[in-house]
Design an enzyme around this catalytic site. Structure first.
Site, short mmCIF file in Angstrom:
data_model
loop_
_atom_site.label_atom_id
_atom_site.label_comp_id
_atom_site.label_asym_id
_atom_site.label_seq_id
_atom_site.Cartn_x
_atom_site.Cartn_y
_atom_site.Cartn_z
N GLU A 40 -34.90 -10.35 4.45
CA GLU A 40 -34.05 -11.52 4.67
C GLU A 40 -32.76 -11.12 5.38
O GLU A 40 -32.17 -11.91 6.11
CB GLU A 40 -33.73 -12.19 3.32
CG GLU A 40 -33.72 -13.69 3.38
CD GLU A 40 -33.65 -14.35 2.01
OE1 GLU A 40 -34.61 -15.03 1.63
OE2 GLU A 40 -32.62 -14.20 1.31
N LYS A 75 -39.34 -25.05 4.74
CA LYS A 75 -38.88 -26.04 3.74
C LYS A 75 -38.84 -27.43 4.37
O LYS A 75 -39.25 -28.41 3.76
CB LYS A 75 -37.49 -25.67 3.22
CG LYS A 75 -37.48 -24.42 2.35
CD LYS A 75 -36.08 -24.14 1.82
CE LYS A 75 -36.01 -22.79 1.13
NZ LYS A 75 -34.65 -22.41 0.76
O1 F6P Z 1 -30.73 -19.49 -5.76
P1 F6P Z 1 -31.42 -20.48 -4.90
O2 F6P Z 1 -30.45 -21.35 -4.15
O3 F6P Z 1 -32.39 -21.32 -5.69
O4 F6P Z 1 -32.23 -19.71 -3.78
C1 F6P Z 1 -33.28 -18.83 -4.09
C2 F6P Z 1 -33.72 -18.03 -2.89
O5 F6P Z 1 -34.13 -18.92 -1.87
C3 F6P Z 1 -33.61 -18.52 -0.63
O6 F6P Z 1 -32.54 -19.36 -0.34
C4 F6P Z 1 -34.65 -18.61 0.44
O7 F6P Z 1 -35.27 -19.84 0.43
C5 F6P Z 1 -33.14 -17.11 -0.85
O8 F6P Z 1 -32.18 -16.71 0.06
C6 F6P Z 1 -32.67 -17.16 -2.25
O9 F6P Z 1 -32.61 -15.89 -2.83
#
Ligand code: F6P
Length: 444
Positions: A286, A421
């Site tokens: 990432e 998403k």
């Molecule tokens: O803590 P959140 O906002 O639920 O995100 C969980 C994970 O999803 C992401 O945003 C990726 O979709 C990651 O960067 C992050 O670690």
């Protein structure tokens, strides 16, 4: 020598003597971007001094919450995904018995919301059964689909079991300090909250409450974990490549990348480090995979995968390099027994330590893969203590910060994760995404 021992001595076939020194000017620039905040994504560097600059009041509350959960819950349902999941799972695996279970004396930490598998969630519901449980919902945004679905399901069960008042005392929310759906819901219901600091991205958050609460509930020593990270923070500060092994690792992987070694395999020789690689994959992938470039982070678990991936690594496409995280002293060792008749031909190993055999396998693999055209580096870690884990976490975090800047990208954003998403929301019919959904459905 630093507490960890980074060994790049087997790279001579792939990296000339002068090359590391020639990276120094670029490393200085990357170091300045990271330390002085002149690089892209500079708002997300608070993990850099987190081990010395964390909220001590909250740290104590984490321990108190862990003690309460240990008293009143057979299970802690830890709900999160990505950076809000991987660190805790990797630490639990790394620090505990391979067959980790704490449910008899105290609390077993179990994970949910890290997939959209209905079977997994129902299996977990059945495992928990009538037992007492609490929930730790972890989400920085508060709106990530996977944890939000799992949270709905377990919250409903919790309220049905205990009633609203008691249920509210059994939900712990780890989220943004001020914003977001989860923060709002937590405040409205009086849940105990823990903070994911603004300047710490999900994949760098294992040493915040995100990792610390479940790790503390599992009985592991979070003071030692932070101490290890703190010592690493003090160790890996000098931009001089001859003195900073985390920077050496960052520079060498960039040297290899520019020669066409575009996939890095993180490897271990301990089955309970499989999740360490999964945590590392998010940290690296990432952070670095953007602008149509970046090292692809992959992993292999040895010696297990030598019997599946070993052939490819030895003789397949030559774009691989390997970084081994080798435990120098195993948590436990076993002597190989003698056997009458020696039918398996193993008598020459009788009385030898099994870890010695594991280490000889590692040495043999390094030489074979090097001969086969695969560069191998090793990060030797002394043991699998909490202190060592904290130290090792910091080593890789600081390395990826430098490495990302060396490759000219912003190591602290993740714009690409939104694409799927958006499509998923369109296909699910989420309000506001109708047009996208219509277009996508026509394509299907
Ligand atoms: O803590 P959140 O906002 O639920 O995100 C969980 C994970 O999803 C992401 O945003 C990726 O979709 C990651 O960067 C992050 O670690």
């Amino acid at each position: 020598m630093a507490y960890l021992n980074f060994d790049s001595s087997k790279l001579t076939k792939f990296v000339h003597d002068n090359e590391l020194a020639e990276m120094q000017a670029m490393v200085n620039a990357a170091d300045s971007e990271l330390r002085n905040g002149t690089g892209a994504g500079s708002d997300f560097r608070d993990w850099l001094d987190l081990p010395t600059n964390y909220d001590h009041e909250e740290f104590d509350r984490i321990k108190k919450a862990a003690a309460k959960i240990n008293q009143d819950s057979k299970y802690l349902i830890t709900i999160g995904i990505g950076g809000s999941y991987l660190g805790a799972q990797m630490a639990l695996d790394f620090l505990h018995n391979n067959f980790y279970t704490r449910e008899e004396e105290t609390t077993q930490v179990v994970f949910a919301g890290n997939s959209l598998s209905s079977t997994y969630l129902q299996d977990l519901i059945e495992l928990v059964g009538d037992a007492d449980f609490s929930i730790n919902i972890i989400s920085k945004s508060g709106t990530t689909t996977e944890p939000a679905v799992a949270f709905r399901v377990f919250k409903e069960i919790l309220i049905a079991k205990y009633g609203e008042e008691e249920a509210n005392k059994r939900i712990y929310a780890t989220t943004d300090a001020n914003r977001g759906a989860l923060k709002e819901e937590a405040d409205a219901n009086g849940w105990e909250t823990f903070v994911i600091p603004d300047g710490v991205g999900g994949r760098f958050s294992v040493l915040t409450a995100v990792g610390l609460l479940p790790i503390a509930v599992s009985g592991a020593d979070i003071d030692e974990l932070m101490k290890g990270a703190r010592d690493a923070q003090n160790e890996y500060v000098d931009a001089d490549l001859t003195k900073n092994e985390a920077y050496q690792y960052a520079a060498l992987r960039n040297i290899l990348y520019r020669k066409g070694f575009t996939t890095e395999l993180l490897e271990n020789y301990e089955p309970n480090m499989r999740m360490f690689s999964e945590w590392w994959k998010q940290l690296m992938g990432e952070s670095e995979g953007k602008d149509q470039k970046g090292i692809y982070p992959s992993s292999a678990n040895f010696t297990t995968d030598l019997h599946s991936l070993g052939q490819y690594i030895q003789e397949g496409l030559r774009n691989l390099f390997e970084t081994v995280v080798k435990v120098d002293k195993p948590t436990k060792d076993i002597k190989i027994p003698s056997q009458e008749g020696n039918l398996d031909g193993l008598e020459y190993l009788q009385g030898k330590s099994m870890d010695w055999v594991n280490t000889k396998a590692y040495e043999g693999v390094v030489l074979a893969h090097t001969d086969g055209g695969v560069p191998v580096m090793t990060v030797h870690i002394p043991d699998q203590s909490a202190y060592t884990l904290g130290y090792t976490i910091y080593f890789f975090e600081v390395a990826v910060g430098i490495s990302g800047y060396l490759n000219g990208i912003n190591p602290f954003n993740q714009p690409g994760v939104e694409a799927y998403k958006t499509n998923m929301f369109g296909l699910l019919g989420k309000p506001g995404y109708e047009e996208i959904g219509k277009k996508l459905n026509d394509q299907l």
